[in-house]
Design a protein around this motif. Structure first.
Motif, mmCIF file in Angstrom:
data_model
loop_
_atom_site.group_PDB
_atom_site.id
_atom_site.type_symbol
_atom_site.label_atom_id
_atom_site.label_comp_id
_atom_site.label_asym_id
_atom_site.label_seq_id
_atom_site.Cartn_x
_atom_site.Cartn_y
_atom_site.Cartn_z
ATOM 1 N N ASP A 73 0.815 -1.210 0.000
ATOM 2 C CA ASP A 73 0.000 0.000 0.000
ATOM 3 C C ASP A 73 0.851 1.263 0.000
ATOM 4 O O ASP A 73 0.514 2.262 -0.633
ATOM 5 C CB ASP A 73 -0.923 0.016 1.227
ATOM 6 C CG ASP A 73 -1.947 -1.099 1.172
ATOM 7 O OD1 ASP A 73 -2.191 -1.608 0.067
ATOM 8 O OD2 ASP A 73 -2.495 -1.457 2.235
ATOM 9 N N HIS A 271 -11.991 0.819 -2.528
ATOM 10 C CA HIS A 271 -10.545 0.733 -2.270
ATOM 11 C C HIS A 271 -9.806 1.818 -3.048
ATOM 12 O O HIS A 271 -8.745 1.578 -3.619
ATOM 13 C CB HIS A 271 -10.011 -0.644 -2.684
ATOM 14 C CG HIS A 271 -10.639 -1.789 -1.949
ATOM 15 N ND1 HIS A 271 -11.860 -2.322 -2.299
ATOM 16 C CD2 HIS A 271 -10.212 -2.507 -0.875
ATOM 17 C CE1 HIS A 271 -12.153 -3.329 -1.489
ATOM 18 N NE2 HIS A 271 -11.175 -3.456 -0.606
ATOM 19 N N HIS A 272 -10.363 3.033 -3.062
ATOM 20 C CA HIS A 272 -9.762 4.086 -3.876
ATOM 21 C C HIS A 272 -8.391 4.510 -3.381
ATOM 22 O O HIS A 272 -7.634 5.152 -4.113
ATOM 23 C CB HIS A 272 -10.700 5.295 -3.938
ATOM 24 C CG HIS A 272 -10.964 5.927 -2.604
ATOM 25 N ND1 HIS A 272 -11.887 5.429 -1.723
ATOM 26 C CD2 HIS A 272 -10.413 7.011 -1.999
ATOM 27 C CE1 HIS A 272 -11.909 6.179 -0.632
ATOM 28 N NE2 HIS A 272 -11.033 7.143 -0.760
ATOM 29 N N THR A 273 -8.055 4.183 -2.138
ATOM 30 C CA THR A 273 -6.717 4.511 -1.627
ATOM 31 C C THR A 273 -5.764 3.323 -1.757
ATOM 32 O O THR A 273 -4.560 3.500 -1.582
ATOM 33 C CB THR A 273 -6.790 4.942 -0.159
ATOM 34 O OG1 THR A 273 -7.374 3.894 0.618
ATOM 35 C CG2 THR A 273 -7.613 6.209 -0.025
ATOM 36 N N ASN A 274 -6.269 2.137 -2.024
ATOM 37 C CA ASN A 274 -5.446 0.933 -2.164
ATOM 38 C C ASN A 274 -5.275 0.631 -3.652
ATOM 39 O O ASN A 274 -5.932 -0.252 -4.204
ATOM 40 C CB ASN A 274 -6.098 -0.258 -1.452
ATOM 41 C CG ASN A 274 -6.417 0.038 0.002
ATOM 42 O OD1 ASN A 274 -7.576 0.116 0.391
ATOM 43 N ND2 ASN A 274 -5.384 0.225 0.822
ATOM 44 N N TRP A 275 -4.378 1.386 -4.278
ATOM 45 C CA TRP A 275 -4.221 1.233 -5.720
ATOM 46 C C TRP A 275 -3.622 -0.111 -6.094
ATOM 47 O O TRP A 275 -3.829 -0.596 -7.211
ATOM 48 C CB TRP A 275 -3.366 2.372 -6.273
ATOM 49 C CG TRP A 275 -4.121 3.651 -6.365
ATOM 50 C CD1 TRP A 275 -4.068 4.714 -5.519
ATOM 51 C CD2 TRP A 275 -5.095 3.991 -7.354
ATOM 52 N NE1 TRP A 275 -4.930 5.707 -5.909
ATOM 53 C CE2 TRP A 275 -5.582 5.294 -7.044
ATOM 54 C CE3 TRP A 275 -5.610 3.343 -8.467
ATOM 55 C CZ2 TRP A 275 -6.537 5.927 -7.822
ATOM 56 C CZ3 TRP A 275 -6.573 3.979 -9.239
ATOM 57 C CH2 TRP A 275 -7.023 5.261 -8.909
#
Length: 311
Positions: A73, A271-275
């Motif tokens: 992450d 999961h927009h922060t977990n690319w």
């Protein structure tokens, strides 16, 4: 004797001049051959360099996608191009996400059954348009082409009212699957163009042997039309697999009927922060299509190529 000596002496310079010209011609030819060889080498290098550059242009985004899916992450979307630690567990996390397996099953049902119905329903129509002579054949072909040009957004409202209000099939994928049993304009046109390349002599020989139209289609036409059928099937499978508009219209209110294309949008929002996980989910969605095309590309290319031979 003196005259013979003078004649020989006078002829000697001419002979040496001819030999010199022959030598110069040979050197020129060798030089021209070397120049042609260098030009051919430069042409080969230039063509292959452009080919490699084009390949990298298309491949590098997939490489970036795959490498990002294996990052942690904290490392995802940083300046690092190679993962510090290869997080293969990202794929397990995505696969075990609630609903992901359901999206897979729905997509396989939609793409697989839809492709089968499209091929079964389109082949007889294309065969009739290609090999039968009947009144209104040209008009029928024009109607097929007109249907190809009609955007699906034009008929989405009446179709939705019919399937959702009259038949109460809202929240399912059946409004997308059932119409495929009645043929597809693009598939019919593509198959018709391919069937035109099959010589009529084969069909006439089958009829002389006692085959009817249906048996001729099954025993003669279908084996010869495998590349065209494969191309149509792949086109339809890819279209259904990647379809976002249809599931959004008919299945958006029922998560149990979502497909991968629509579910991936929901997954990205959660999961927009977990690319890294988003990239892993994208790889899992793309992988079956890439593998299928890799194994079927020969039939696909052959089918697409032969459909434009004559019309």
């Amino acid at each position: 004797m003196a005259q013979l000596t003078d004649t020989t002496a006078s002829a000697a310079p001419g002979s040496s001049g001819t030999a010199a010209r022959t030598a110069r011609t040979a050197r020129t030819r060798r030089g021209g051959g070397a120049d042609a060889g260098r030009r051919a080498l430069l042409h080969w290098i230039g063509v292959h360099a452009l080919g490699v550059a084009a390949a990298l242009f298309f491949v590098l985004p997939f490489v970036f996608l795959f490498l990002t899916s294996l990052m942690s992450d904290q490392q995802a979307l940083t300046r690092d191009l190679v993962p510090d630690t290869w997080e293969w567990g990202n794929y397990a996390k995505v696969w075990n996400t609630p609903g992901f397996l359901t999206w897979w099953r729905n997509t396989l049902l939609y793409a697989g059954l839809g492709t089968l119905l499209t091929v079964v329903s389109s082949v007889p129509v294309a065969y009739a348009l290609a090999k039968f002579r009947f009144r209104g054949r040209r008009l029928s072909l024009l109607l097929v082409i007109a249907m190809m040009m009609l955007p699906p957004q034009v008929v989405v409202i009446p179709m939705y009212l019919f399937w959702a209000k009259q038949l109460d099939l809202s929240g399912t994928l059946w409004p997308l699957i059932i119409p495929m049993a009645f043929g597809d304009a693009f598939s019919i046109f593509l198959l018709r163009q391919f069937l035109l390349t099959i010589p009529d002599e084969y069909l006439d020989a089958a009829k002389v042997d006692g085959c009817g139209e249906l048996r001729t289609l099954l025993r003669v036409v279908l084996p010869m039309a495998k590349p065209g059928i494969a191309a149509v099937a792949l086109f339809q499978f890819f279209s259904a697999w990647n379809d976002y508009f249809g599931p959004q219209i008919y299945a958006s209110d029922n998560p149990a009927a979502w497909t991968l294309s629509y579910g991936l949008e929901s997954f990205k929002g959660a999961h927009h922060t977990n690319w890294n996980l988003t990239m892993a989910a994208t790889v899992l969605v793309m992988a079956p299509v890439i593998v299928l095309f890799f194994f079927a590309q020969k039939a696909f290319v052959e089918g697409v190529t032969l459909t434009g031979v004559k019309g």
